[in-house]
Design a protein around this motif. Structure first.
Motif, PDB file in Angstrom:
ATOM      1  N   LEU A  44       0.815  -1.214   0.000  1.00 61.31           N
ATOM      2  CA  LEU A  44       0.000   0.000   0.000  1.00 61.31           C
ATOM      3  C   LEU A  44       0.847   1.262   0.000  1.00 61.31           C
ATOM      4  N   ALA A  45       2.123   1.155   0.363  1.00 61.84           N
ATOM      5  CA  ALA A  45       3.034   2.297   0.318  1.00 61.84           C
ATOM      6  C   ALA A  45       3.712   2.431  -1.045  1.00 61.84           C
ATOM      7  N   GLU A  46       3.279   1.621  -2.010  1.00 64.46           N
ATOM      8  CA  GLU A  46       3.853   1.622  -3.363  1.00 64.46           C
ATOM      9  C   GLU A  46       5.348   1.318  -3.322  1.00 64.46           C
ATOM     10  N   GLY A  47       5.713   0.375  -2.471  1.00 60.79           N
ATOM     11  CA  GLY A  47       7.120   0.042  -2.308  1.00 60.79           C
ATOM     12  C   GLY A  47       7.443  -1.346  -2.793  1.00 60.79           C
ATOM     13  N   HIS A  48       8.656  -1.780  -2.441  1.00 64.01           N
ATOM     14  CA  HIS A  48       9.150  -3.096  -2.829  1.00 64.01           C
ATOM     15  C   HIS A  48       9.696  -3.783  -1.582  1.00 64.01           C
ATOM     16  N   LEU A  49       9.613  -5.103  -1.573  1.00 62.30           N
ATOM     17  CA  LEU A  49       9.925  -5.864  -0.367  1.00 62.30           C
ATOM     18  C   LEU A  49      11.055  -6.852  -0.624  1.00 62.30           C
ATOM     19  N   LEU A  50      12.015  -6.869   0.284  1.00 62.61           N
ATOM     20  CA  LEU A  50      13.112  -7.824   0.238  1.00 62.61           C
ATOM     21  C   LEU A  50      12.953  -8.801   1.401  1.00 62.61           C
ATOM     22  N   ILE A  51      12.824 -10.092   1.074  1.00 61.91           N
ATOM     23  CA  ILE A  51      12.661 -11.120   2.098  1.00 61.91           C
ATOM     24  C   ILE A  51      13.956 -11.920   2.173  1.00 61.91           C
ATOM     25  N   GLU A  52      14.641 -11.832   3.300  1.00 65.87           N
ATOM     26  CA  GLU A  52      15.945 -12.480   3.442  1.00 65.87           C
ATOM     27  C   GLU A  52      15.891 -13.499   4.571  1.00 65.87           C
ATOM     28  N   ASP A  53      16.294 -14.720   4.245  1.00 62.78           N
ATOM     29  CA  ASP A  53      16.398 -15.745   5.282  1.00 62.78           C
ATOM     30  C   ASP A  53      16.995 -17.001   4.659  1.00 62.78           C
ATOM     31  N   VAL A  54      17.227 -17.986   5.488  1.00 62.39           N
ATOM     32  CA  VAL A  54      17.808 -19.237   5.013  1.00 62.39           C
ATOM     33  C   VAL A  54      16.775 -19.977   4.162  1.00 62.39           C
ATOM     34  N   PRO A  55      17.212 -20.930   3.339  1.00 67.46           N
ATOM     35  CA  PRO A  55      16.264 -21.665   2.500  1.00 67.46           C
ATOM     36  C   PRO A  55      15.252 -22.457   3.324  1.00 67.46           C
ATOM     37  N   ALA A 171      22.905   0.627  -4.111  1.00 73.24           N
ATOM     38  CA  ALA A 171      21.819   1.289  -4.833  1.00 73.24           C
ATOM     39  C   ALA A 171      20.610   0.380  -4.974  1.00 73.24           C
ATOM     40  N   GLN A 172      20.848  -0.918  -5.090  1.00 73.81           N
ATOM     41  CA  GLN A 172      19.742  -1.870  -5.212  1.00 73.81           C
ATOM     42  C   GLN A 172      19.023  -2.020  -3.874  1.00 73.81           C
ATOM     43  N   ARG A 173      19.767  -2.184  -2.804  1.00 71.10           N
ATOM     44  CA  ARG A 173      19.152  -2.327  -1.480  1.00 71.10           C
ATOM     45  C   ARG A 173      18.326  -1.094  -1.120  1.00 71.10           C
ATOM     46  N   ASP A 174      18.818   0.077  -1.526  1.00 69.77           N
ATOM     47  CA  ASP A 174      18.156   1.318  -1.154  1.00 69.77           C
ATOM     48  C   ASP A 174      16.793   1.465  -1.817  1.00 69.77           C
ATOM     49  N   ARG A 175      16.553   0.716  -2.890  1.00 70.77           N
ATOM     50  CA  ARG A 175      15.269   0.808  -3.579  1.00 70.77           C
ATOM     51  C   ARG A 175      14.211  -0.117  -2.990  1.00 70.77           C
ATOM     52  N   PHE A 176      14.614  -0.983  -2.104  1.00 68.95           N
ATOM     53  CA  PHE A 176      13.633  -1.805  -1.398  1.00 68.95           C
ATOM     54  C   PHE A 176      13.116  -1.021  -0.195  1.00 68.95           C
ATOM     55  N   THR A 177      11.802  -0.884  -0.116  1.00 67.82           N
ATOM     56  CA  THR A 177      11.210  -0.129   0.978  1.00 67.82           C
ATOM     57  C   THR A 177      11.524  -0.762   2.325  1.00 67.82           C
ATOM     58  N   LEU A 258      11.769   9.408   2.703  1.00 68.92           N
ATOM     59  CA  LEU A 258      10.517   9.409   1.949  1.00 68.92           C
ATOM     60  C   LEU A 258       9.777   8.083   2.111  1.00 68.92           C
ATOM     61  N   GLN A 259      10.515   6.985   2.017  1.00 65.90           N
ATOM     62  CA  GLN A 259       9.863   5.683   2.104  1.00 65.90           C
ATOM     63  C   GLN A 259       9.400   5.370   3.523  1.00 65.90           C
ATOM     64  N   LEU A 260      10.096   5.893   4.524  1.00 65.62           N
ATOM     65  CA  LEU A 260       9.650   5.708   5.907  1.00 65.62           C
ATOM     66  C   LEU A 260       8.310   6.401   6.129  1.00 65.62           C
ATOM     67  N   VAL A 261       8.164   7.611   5.578  1.00 64.63           N
ATOM     68  CA  VAL A 261       6.901   8.342   5.737  1.00 64.63           C
ATOM     69  C   VAL A 261       5.789   7.662   4.945  1.00 64.63           C
ATOM     70  N   ARG A 262       6.097   7.212   3.728  1.00 67.63           N
ATOM     71  CA  ARG A 262       5.082   6.512   2.940  1.00 67.63           C
ATOM     72  C   ARG A 262       4.612   5.239   3.653  1.00 67.63           C
ATOM     73  N   ALA A 263       5.562   4.492   4.171  1.00 68.15           N
ATOM     74  CA  ALA A 263       5.197   3.278   4.898  1.00 68.15           C
ATOM     75  C   ALA A 263       4.421   3.624   6.162  1.00 68.15           C
ATOM     76  N   GLY A 264       4.773   4.744   6.799  1.00 67.19           N
ATOM     77  CA  GLY A 264       4.035   5.185   7.982  1.00 67.19           C
ATOM     78  C   GLY A 264       2.582   5.475   7.662  1.00 67.19           C
ATOM     79  N   ARG A 265       2.335   6.086   6.493  1.00 61.78           N
ATOM     80  CA  ARG A 265       0.948   6.333   6.068  1.00 61.78           C
ATOM     81  C   ARG A 265       0.179   5.008   5.934  1.00 61.78           C
ATOM     82  N   ALA A 266       0.806   4.038   5.262  1.00 68.30           N
ATOM     83  CA  ALA A 266       0.138   2.748   5.070  1.00 68.30           C
ATOM     84  C   ALA A 266      -0.091   2.042   6.406  1.00 68.30           C
ATOM     85  N   HIS A 267       0.885   2.122   7.290  1.00 69.27           N
ATOM     86  CA  HIS A 267       0.773   1.498   8.616  1.00 69.27           C
ATOM     87  C   HIS A 267      -0.388   2.098   9.395  1.00 69.27           C
ATOM     88  N   ALA A 268      -0.523   3.432   9.310  1.00 69.42           N
ATOM     89  CA  ALA A 268      -1.624   4.105  10.004  1.00 69.42           C
ATOM     90  C   ALA A 268      -2.970   3.709   9.400  1.00 69.42           C
TER      91      ALA A 268
END
Length: 334
Positions: A44-55, A171-177, A258-268
């Protein structure tokens, strides 16, 4: 000031639709309510998600469950060392009949793109997503093609220590919300998983519970969530603190504010509020900021991870007074 009827109705629709999507995902992913909530927040924040963990902990299953819960175009890309940038964005091919070059769209032309094991591809191929994720467009042979809304990249990756992986460029990591870790399930949830997943995958029975148009409407509603000036300053103070602490040699970028505020809007909005309070930013600070940061040599020696540093900064940075309580509160609409 009281919430208007139209805004209140939008929030009711948002909470109702989000509940349906969350319930659908949780029918596949057991015992991970916080992870599912953050996934919806990023959507809802129009972002992108990085999921990191073991297989084997359900990273790809989560991405597929979200994709199947929404009736929209979904494409999956399996990242491998021999994957080329054109395999993601598309390529111009010569048509002998028309004697012209025609653009053949790649898998990135979808509303939800699932990138599986993104850090198994070379940095050059990983970088093919940079323009897509930031500008929602693709440029091939000088021609620019727009991507539809919503557009969300859900990428999974194994920890860097795993064999056969490449670190994501800064630069790639920074584009993940946000970045999340699935973690191992609780014993009770794992026992339920054996019962539910034992005979067949619940993904096979998962039906869409929301349309693309509904998700677009939810995103528009989130954009209208109010952020008071003290809350904006609080977000800036949190990000600035990451640039000043000796525990980090690379702080958070202006994009992260910017992405913290956008995510904050969606969280609210998911909480049924049409205004952001400090708690929203505090809850999101670690998943939104930590993956962008690089620890200092001293912090590495003390085994202080960026997540710990951000959590300490959240406790230390002063919080705006009386958020959302009474007339004139920083979380109150004026």
């Amino acid at each position: 000031m009281a919430v208007s009827h139209d805004v209140g109705h939008q929030l009711e629709d948002l909470v109702s639709t989000a509940h349906r999507i969350r319930h659908a995902i949780e029918s596949v992913i057991e015992g991970k309510a916080d992870v599912v909530r953050l996934t919806l927040t990023v959507l809802l924040a129009e972002g992108h998600l990085l999921i990191e963990d073991v297989p084997g902990v359900g990273k790809t299953m989560l991405a597929k469950a979200l994709a199947r819960s929404i009736d929209c175009p979904v494409r999956r890309v399996q990242f491998t060392p021999d994957l080329l940038p054109s395999d993601i964005t598309g390529v111009s091919a010569y048509n002998q009949q028309t004697r012209e070059f025609e653009f053949k769209p790649g898998p990135v032309f979808a509303n939800i793109v699932v990138g599986d094991e993104i850090n198994r591809a070379s940095p050059k191929t990983q970088s093919a997503l940079l323009e897509c994720m930031e500008e929602h467009q693709v440029t091939v042979d000088g021609a620019t093609y727009r991507l539809d809304t919503p557009f969300m990249v859900i990428a999974t990756q194994n920890p860097i220590e795993m064999e056969g992986t490449y670190p994501l460029p800064e630069a790639q990591r920074d584009r993940f919300t946000a970045r999340i870790a699935m973690g191992y399930p609780e014993p009770a949830a794992e026992l339920e998983m054996l019962d539910v997943h034992g005979a067949a995958s619940p993904l096979d029975k998962l039906e869409p519970v929301a349309t693309t148009a509904e998700v677009r409407a939810l995103i528009e509603a989130v954009r209208a969530v109010f952020v008071a000036p003290p809350i904006k300053k609080y977000a800036i103070d949190l990000v600035t603190a990451t640039r000043q602490t000796p525990d980090l040699r690379l702080g958070a970028s202006p994009r992260s504010t910017l992405q913290l505020v956008r995510a904050g809007r969606a969280h609210a909005a998911l909480a049924g509020r049409d205004y952001v309070i400090p708690d929203d930013l505090q809850d999101l600070a670690v998943p939104v900021l930590a993956h962008r940061l690089l620890p200092s040599v001293e912090a590495q020696g003390q085994r202080r991870h960026p997540e710990q540093v951000v959590a300490d900064l959240v406790r230390r940075v002063p919080v705006p007074d009386a958020p959302g309580r009474g007339p004139g509160g920083v979380g109150t609409r004026r």
